[in-house]
Scaffold this motif. Structure first.
Motif, PDB file in Angstrom:
ATOM      1  N   ARG A  67       0.819  -1.218   0.000  1.00 31.62           N
ATOM      2  CA  ARG A  67       0.000   0.000   0.000  1.00 31.62           C
ATOM      3  C   ARG A  67       0.850   1.264   0.000  1.00 31.62           C
ATOM      4  O   ARG A  67       0.344   2.362   0.204  1.00 31.62           O
ATOM      5  N   GLY A  68       2.142   1.101  -0.192  1.00 30.46           N
ATOM      6  CA  GLY A  68       2.978   2.276  -0.420  1.00 30.46           C
ATOM      7  C   GLY A  68       3.730   2.800   0.787  1.00 30.46           C
ATOM      8  O   GLY A  68       4.377   3.844   0.713  1.00 30.46           O
ATOM      9  N   ALA A  69       3.676   2.104   1.908  1.00 30.12           N
ATOM     10  CA  ALA A  69       4.436   2.570   3.071  1.00 30.12           C
ATOM     11  C   ALA A  69       5.878   2.078   2.985  1.00 30.12           C
ATOM     12  O   ALA A  69       6.154   1.051   2.359  1.00 30.12           O
ATOM     13  N   ALA A  70       6.772   2.822   3.590  1.00 31.44           N
ATOM     14  CA  ALA A  70       8.127   2.319   3.794  1.00 31.44           C
ATOM     15  C   ALA A  70       8.090   1.454   5.044  1.00 31.44           C
ATOM     16  O   ALA A  70       7.382   1.768   5.999  1.00 31.44           O
ATOM     17  N   THR A  71       8.817   0.332   5.042  1.00 22.71           N
ATOM     18  CA  THR A  71       8.793  -0.539   6.219  1.00 22.71           C
ATOM     19  C   THR A  71      10.212  -0.824   6.691  1.00 22.71           C
ATOM     20  O   THR A  71      11.126  -0.948   5.877  1.00 22.71           O
ATOM     21  N   VAL A  72      10.371  -0.923   8.002  1.00 26.34           N
ATOM     22  CA  VAL A  72      11.655  -1.356   8.565  1.00 26.34           C
ATOM     23  C   VAL A  72      11.394  -2.463   9.569  1.00 26.34           C
ATOM     24  O   VAL A  72      10.367  -2.478  10.248  1.00 26.34           O
ATOM     25  N   VAL A  90      16.137   2.414  10.012  1.00 27.71           N
ATOM     26  CA  VAL A  90      15.564   3.563   9.289  1.00 27.71           C
ATOM     27  C   VAL A  90      16.604   4.127   8.316  1.00 27.71           C
ATOM     28  O   VAL A  90      16.275   4.566   7.217  1.00 27.71           O
ATOM     29  N   HIS A  91      17.858   4.044   8.705  1.00 26.62           N
ATOM     30  CA  HIS A  91      18.918   4.539   7.812  1.00 26.62           C
ATOM     31  C   HIS A  91      18.893   3.809   6.467  1.00 26.62           C
ATOM     32  O   HIS A  91      19.167   4.402   5.429  1.00 26.62           O
ATOM     33  N   THR A  92      18.530   2.534   6.494  1.00 27.29           N
ATOM     34  CA  THR A  92      18.555   1.764   5.245  1.00 27.29           C
ATOM     35  C   THR A  92      17.485   2.205   4.248  1.00 27.29           C
ATOM     36  O   THR A  92      17.564   1.853   3.080  1.00 27.29           O
ATOM     37  N   ASP A  95      18.039   5.880   1.190  1.00 27.49           N
ATOM     38  CA  ASP A  95      18.718   5.984  -0.106  1.00 27.49           C
ATOM     39  C   ASP A  95      17.909   6.668  -1.211  1.00 27.49           C
ATOM     40  O   ASP A  95      18.395   7.566  -1.867  1.00 27.49           O
ATOM     41  N   GLY A  96      16.673   6.224  -1.367  1.00 30.82           N
ATOM     42  CA  GLY A  96      15.910   6.735  -2.509  1.00 30.82           C
ATOM     43  C   GLY A  96      15.258   8.096  -2.277  1.00 30.82           C
ATOM     44  O   GLY A  96      14.529   8.588  -3.135  1.00 30.82           O
ATOM     45  N   LEU A  97      15.482   8.699  -1.112  1.00 33.56           N
ATOM     46  CA  LEU A  97      14.759   9.940  -0.794  1.00 33.56           C
ATOM     47  C   LEU A  97      15.358  11.140  -1.526  1.00 33.56           C
ATOM     48  O   LEU A  97      16.532  11.127  -1.912  1.00 33.56           O
ATOM     49  N   ALA A  98      14.529  12.160  -1.685  1.00 37.33           N
ATOM     50  CA  ALA A  98      15.023  13.415  -2.268  1.00 37.33           C
ATOM     51  C   ALA A  98      16.186  13.925  -1.427  1.00 37.33           C
ATOM     52  O   ALA A  98      16.211  13.733  -0.204  1.00 37.33           O
ATOM     53  N   GLU A  99      17.116  14.601  -2.065  1.00 33.94           N
ATOM     54  CA  GLU A  99      18.383  14.957  -1.416  1.00 33.94           C
ATOM     55  C   GLU A  99      18.195  15.688  -0.076  1.00 33.94           C
ATOM     56  O   GLU A  99      18.791  15.310   0.928  1.00 33.94           O
ATOM     57  N   LEU A 105      17.066  13.734   7.346  1.00 34.24           N
ATOM     58  CA  LEU A 105      16.772  12.496   8.076  1.00 34.24           C
ATOM     59  C   LEU A 105      18.060  11.876   8.614  1.00 34.24           C
ATOM     60  O   LEU A 105      18.113  11.446   9.771  1.00 34.24           O
ATOM     61  N   ARG A 106      19.090  11.855   7.791  1.00 33.78           N
ATOM     62  CA  ARG A 106      20.345  11.249   8.258  1.00 33.78           C
ATOM     63  C   ARG A 106      20.944  12.012   9.431  1.00 33.78           C
ATOM     64  O   ARG A 106      21.491  11.412  10.352  1.00 33.78           O
ATOM     65  N   GLU A 107      20.803  13.340   9.413  1.00 29.71           N
ATOM     66  CA  GLU A 107      21.282  14.120  10.565  1.00 29.71           C
ATOM     67  C   GLU A 107      20.523  13.740  11.828  1.00 29.71           C
ATOM     68  O   GLU A 107      21.103  13.567  12.892  1.00 29.71           O
ATOM     69  N   ARG A 108      19.233  13.594  11.673  1.00 26.41           N
ATOM     70  CA  ARG A 108      18.430  13.255  12.858  1.00 26.41           C
ATOM     71  C   ARG A 108      18.728  11.846  13.348  1.00 26.41           C
ATOM     72  O   ARG A 108      18.710  11.584  14.548  1.00 26.41           O
ATOM     73  N   ILE A 109      18.987  10.948  12.415  1.00 21.42           N
ATOM     74  CA  ILE A 109      19.364   9.595  12.836  1.00 21.42           C
ATOM     75  C   ILE A 109      20.663   9.638  13.629  1.00 21.42           C
ATOM     76  O   ILE A 109      20.802   8.978  14.658  1.00 21.42           O
ATOM     77  N   GLU A 110      21.584  10.472  13.171  1.00 25.11           N
ATOM     78  CA  GLU A 110      22.858  10.556  13.880  1.00 25.11           C
ATOM     79  C   GLU A 110      22.664  11.147  15.278  1.00 25.11           C
ATOM     80  O   GLU A 110      23.240  10.665  16.262  1.00 25.11           O
TER      81      GLU A 110
END
Ligand SMILES: Nc1ncnc2c1ncn2[C@@H]1O[C@H](COP(=O)(O)OP(=O)(O)O)[C@@H](O)[C@H]1O
Ligand SMILES: [Mg+2]
Length: 382
Positions: A67-72, A90-92, A95-99, A105-110
Motif C-alpha cells: 500500500r505504499g508505506a516504507a517498512t523497517v 531507518v537509515h537503510t 537511499d531513494g529519498l530526495a536529497e 533524516l540522516r542528521e536526525r538519525i545521527e
C-alpha cells in the motif's frame, strides 16, 4: 518427485486463519495511508514459539509495502539496544529519498544514535554513553526518535515492525513508548505505525517497564481453527497437483492440534513419507502415520532439551500441571498438587513463562504452550 511445499521452522508463505488480525491491521493501515495519521497504539501480537508471529508480522509488512508505506524490520534483543536498531534500520530506507529529505533524516538519525550512546561518524570517541539513571536520557532519546520519525515520513508513511519485543532492552522500550506518547499528544498527523510480536510474557514484561500501558494494544494469537489448518495442509499440495485423502487430513489435523508449527511439520513429514509425490498422486493415511513416527523423534528431542533446561522446582511445577491433563489448570489446583501455597508458585511460574513452556490462560489458569508436552512430562515422570 517434487520438493515439499511446507515450511516447518520457516516463515509461512501464507497465513490462513489470521483473517481477524489482518483485518485489524488493514484498518490501521488505512488510518496511516489513506488518512495520513499516526497509529497511536503499538500493536503487540503475542504467543508461544511456533504460533506464527513472525510469519504474521511479515504479512503485515507485505501489506504495508503493497500500500505504499516504507517498512523497517527489527528483531529486538541485540546488544546495541532497540533504539539503535531502529535507527540503523531507518537509515537503510534513506537511499531513494530526495536529497534534502535524505540529508535532514540522516542528521536526525545521527543525533538519535548519539542520544542512545551509539557513536555516529562524527564522534571522536566510541565510549560516549549517556547517564542511565532516571528517565531523563530516555526522554531526550524519545525526542530524538520523534524527530527521526517526523523526518522519515516526509515522502511516505513509515511502518516499524518489531519481532521478539519481549527481548528489547527496558530503556529502549521506554524510549519508544515515550516517543509514541509525544507524537500522539502533539497532533496525530504523522503517518507512522509500530507493529510488534512477542512471547506470551510480553504484556507482563512490558508492563513492568513502561507505565503507559494504554499506548500498547495486546492481542493474543491463538491456535488455528480447523478450516485454516486444512487450508495450510491442502493448499500448497493442490498447487503442485497433489491431493490429500480425507483420512490423511483428519489424522494430520489430530496430530497438529491447531499448532501452526506442527501443521507444517506433519505435512512436511507426510510429504516425505509419501515419496515427495508427483502431480496427480495422493497423500494417504499411511504416509501421515509414517510421517508421524519420523516427526516424533524430532519432537522428543525438542521436549527433552526443554525439560533438561528446567530446574527441579520448575520440573515439579510442570509435573503438577501435566497431572491435570492437557488443558488449562488453576493455580490453586497446582498448589494443591505440590502441597504448597500458591505464593510459592510465583518464581517457577515466571521462569516457565519466560522459557515459553507455559502461558497464562483464562481466569488466572496456566496451560502448556506446545501440544504434546504435557504427555511428554507425564511419561518422563515414570
Ligand atoms: N497461519 C499459519 N498457517 C500455517 N502455518 C503457519 C502459519 N503461521 C505460521 N506457520 C508456520 O508455523 C511455524 C512457526 O511460524 P513462525 O512465524 O516462525 O512462528 P513464531 O514466530 O510464533 O515462532 C512455521 O513453520 C511457519 O511456517
Ligand atoms: Mg518468531
Amino acid at each position: 518427485m517434487q520438493p515439499s511445499p511446507y515450511t516447518p521452522g520457516e516463515v509461512a508463505r501464507i497465513v490462513p486463519g489470521r483473517a481477524r488480525q489482518l483485518a485489524e491491521v488493514d484498518e490501521r493501515l488505512s488510518t496511516l495511508i489513506d488518512l495520513g495519521r499516526l497509529v497511536g497504539r503499538i500493536r503487540v501480537d503475542h504467543a508461544a514459539r511456533g504460533f506464527g508471529k513472525t510469519s504474521l508480522l511479515r504479512e503485515y509488512q507485505r501489506r504495508a509495502s503493497a500500500r505504499g508505506a516504507a517498512t523497517v524490520w527489527v528483531t529486538a534483543g541485540e546488544e546495541q539496544g532497540l533504539i539503535a536498531q531502529i535507527a540503523a534500520s531507518v537509515h537503510t530506507i534513506t537511499d531513494g529519498l530526495a536529497e534534502h529529505v535524505k540529508t535532514g533524516l540522516r542528521e536526525r538519525i545521527e543525533t538519535l544514535q548519539l542520544s542512545v550512546g551509539v557513536p555516529g561518524i562524527a564522534t571522536a570517541t566510541s565510549t560516549f554513553r549517556p547517564p542511565t539513571d532516571g528517565d531523563r536520557p530516555e526522554q531526550s532519546g524519545a525526542r530524538a526518535l520523534e524527530a527521526v520519525i517526523r523526518a522519515a515520513v516526509a515522502e511516505r508513511p513509515l511502518v516499524i515492525l518489531i519481532d521478539e519485543i519481549q527481548s528489547a532492552d527496558p530503556s529502549g522500550l521506554r524510549t519508544l513508548v515515550y516517543a509514541w506518547q509525544h507524537l500522539q499528544a502533539e497532533g496525530a498527523d504523522v503517518p507512522a505505525a509500530v507493529f510488534a510480536a512477542g512471547l506470551p510474557n510480553a504484556p507482563e514484561t512490558i508492563a513492568g517497564i513502561v507505565t503507559f500501558s494504554e499506548r500498547l494494544a495486546y492481542r493474543p494469537l491463538g491456535p488455528l481453527h480447523r478450516e485454516a489448518e486444512e487450508i495450510a495442509l491442502i493448499g500448497p499440495a493442490r498447487a503442485l497437483g497433489v491431493h490429500w485423502t480425507q483420512p490423511a487430513v483428519d489424522r494430520a489435523l489430530a496430530i497438529a492440534q491447531g499448532y501452526p508449527y506442527f501443521v507444517q511439520l506433519i505435512a512436511d513429514s507426510a510429504w516425505t513419507a509419501a515419496g515427495r509425490p508427483d502431480p496427480g498422486s495422493a497423500i494417504e493415511l499411511s504416509a501421515v502415520e509414517h510421517g508421524r513416527d519420523a516427526m516424533q523423534a524430532d519432537l522428543d528431542a525438542l521436549f527433552r532439551a526443554r525439560w533438561s533446561a528446567c530446574s527441579p522446582s520448575e520440573r515439579r511445577m510442570l509435573a503438577a500441571i501435566a497431572e491435570h491433563g492437557d488443558g488449562p489448570v488453576s493455580r490453586a489446583a497446582i498448589a494443591a498438587s505440590l502441597n504448597t501455597g500458591s505464593n510459592q508458585l510465583s518464581t517457577p511460574r515466571a521462569r516457565l513463562i519466560d522459557k515459553g513452556l507455559i502461558q497464562p490462560a483464562d481466569r488466572g489458569t496456566l496451560e502448556f504452550t506446545i501440544p504434546g508436552f504435557a504427555a511428554f512430562v507425564r511419561d518422563s515422570e515414570t
